[in-house]
Design an enzyme around this catalytic site. Sequence first.
Site, PDB file in Angstrom:
ATOM      1  N   ASP A 408       0.758  -1.333   0.023  1.00  0.00           N
ATOM      2  CA  ASP A 408      -0.092  -0.259   0.005  1.00  0.00           C
ATOM      3  C   ASP A 408       0.940   1.147   0.014  1.00  0.00           C
ATOM      4  O   ASP A 408       1.583   1.501   0.904  1.00  0.00           O
ATOM      5  CB  ASP A 408      -0.985  -0.125   1.140  1.00  0.00           C
ATOM      6  CG  ASP A 408      -1.833   0.973   1.391  1.00  0.00           C
ATOM      7  OD1 ASP A 408      -1.699   2.115   0.748  1.00  0.00           O
ATOM      8  OD2 ASP A 408      -3.017   0.949   2.091  1.00  0.00           O
ATOM      9  N   HIS A 409       0.949   1.944  -1.186  1.00  0.00           N
ATOM     10  CA  HIS A 409       1.722   3.105  -1.297  1.00  0.00           C
ATOM     11  C   HIS A 409       1.558   4.307  -0.240  1.00  0.00           C
ATOM     12  O   HIS A 409       2.197   5.161  -0.228  1.00  0.00           O
ATOM     13  CB  HIS A 409       1.946   3.441  -2.975  1.00  0.00           C
ATOM     14  CG  HIS A 409       3.424   3.892  -2.989  1.00  0.00           C
ATOM     15  ND1 HIS A 409       4.326   4.425  -2.438  1.00  0.00           N
ATOM     16  CD2 HIS A 409       3.922   4.197  -4.353  1.00  0.00           C
ATOM     17  CE1 HIS A 409       5.377   4.792  -2.951  1.00  0.00           C
ATOM     18  NE2 HIS A 409       4.807   4.622  -4.205  1.00  0.00           N
TER      19      HIS A 409
END
Length: 436
Positions: A408-409
Amino acid sequence: MAEIKQVLVPDIGDYKDVSVIEVMVKVGDTLNAEDTLLTLETDKAAMDVPSPYAGVVKELHVEIGDKVSQGSLILVLECAEQIPPSEIPPAPPFAKGGVEAAAASASPATAVTQVATAQPPVVTPPLAKGGLGGDLAHASPAIRRFARELGVDIAQVKGSGEKGRATKDDVQNFVKAALAQPRTADKPTGGNGLQVLDMPVFDFAKFGAIEIQPLSRIQKISGANLHRNWVTIPHVTQFDEADITDMEAFRKQLGAEYAKQNIKITPLAFMLKAAAAALQAFPKFNASLDGENLILKQYINIGVAVDTPDGLVVPVLRDVDKKGIVQLAKELGEISAKARDKKITAADMQGGCFTISSLGGIGGTAFTPIINAPEVAILGVSRSSMKPVYQDGQFVPRLMLPLSVSYDHRVIDGAAAARFTAYLAKVLADLRRLAL
Ligand code: CAO
C-alpha cells in the site's frame, strides 16, 4: 414429510453475548439457503449469519438488541423436503445433546433437528466511523451488501438507525433520491468517485451455446472484498528473486526426516518464517492504516491464501515468529485441509497482519497479488526454477524463487518495499539469518 429445523448461532469465534443488530427475516418468510438471517456485532466486527437451508420461517426467537452466543436458538424453519442426514451440518459440540432431546419430543409427523448454520458467518471489519479503513459508514454487512448490489456507496447514505446506523430503508431512500435527480450525461464526469460507464448487458447466447454457473458464496464475498481492495488501495508490486538452492537441499532433508510423522515440509513453511523475520525488521509492513494513524502490531499472524473448489479463503497462522519451521509446516497442512473440507471458521480467518499467496506449486514467474485489507502488504510466491547466475566470474546453476510483494503506497514507499523484499530474499538464501 416436512422437516422442522431449529437453526442455531454457529461458531462465532471466542465471542459470547454478542448483540443482534439486524434481523432480516420474519415469521412466514420463505428463505433460500444462505439468505442472511441476522447480523451480529461485537466491538471488533459485524457478522452476517446465513440460513443453512431453504424453508419457511415458523418461529423467530431473536430480536434486535438480544444478546446471543454460539448455540443460541435463532429460529425454527420448516424445510419443504427432508434433508438426508449426511447433508446436515454438525451442530456445535455443546448442542449435540439437544439434538436428541429435540428429536425425541417432536411430533410424529415431523422430524426436528438442530443445526448451526452450515457456512461460517460473514465477517466484516469494524463498523464505527473512523475505524479501520477510514471513514467507514455505520452499517451491517447485509446492508452494505444490499447497497453494493444497488451500486450505492454506503459512505454517502445518512443512517437513521440506532447509533446512526444505515438501514435498508435509508439505502432505498438514497436510491430513490438519486433517481429523482436529473441525468446529466451518459459518460464519466470526473470528480472524486469512481464514475465509470455501466457495463452493458450482453446476450451471450446469441453467439453460441452457453452454460450459467452461479458464483459460490465464497466467490461472491471474496470477489467483493478483492474489488474494494483493488480500487481503494494504491498498489505497487516489487519483484525480486531469492536464491533458495541451499534452502531446498535443507527442505528435502527435513522432508525425509518428517515424512514418517506425515508432516509435509513445503517451501511455504520457510516462506512464513522468513516473512515473519522481515516483518520484525520492517514494522511498517506489519501495520494497518486507521484514518490518519498507523497501527503497528506487536504480534505476527500471517494469512495463507488457500485455493478451494469453492473459491479462495485465507486462514491465519498465529504467532509465526514464535514457531519453528516444522510446526508451521504441520499447521499449514492442517489449516489447508480444513479449508478444503469447508470446515474453516470465521475465527480461523481473523487477526492476520500480512498474507502469503503461493502459486509456486502450480507455476508462473511472477504475479501482482491484491492486498488483503486492512493489511498493507502481501507476498506472492511463484515457481522456483534453475537459472544460470553469474558468480565469481562464472555462471553457476542456482535455484531461484520469484517473489512479488504488493504494498500500500500510502503506508510504504518504494525504497522500503525494495529493502523488505531484498531482506526476505537474503533470509531465504541463508536461513542462518533467522537465528540472528
Ligand atoms: N516453487 C516450486 N515448487 C513449489 C513451490 C515453489 N515456490 N511451492 C510449492 N512447491 C511444490 C511443493 O514442494 C510440492 O511439491 P511435491 O508435491 O513434489 O512435494 C508441490 O509444489 C505442491 O505444494 P502444495 O501446494 O501442496 O503446498 P504449498 O505449501 O506450497 O501450498 C497452499 C499450500 C494451501 C498455499 C496451496 O495448496 C494453495 O492453495 N495455493 C494456491 C493459493 C492461491 O490460489 N493463491 C492465489 C490467490 S489470488 O487468487
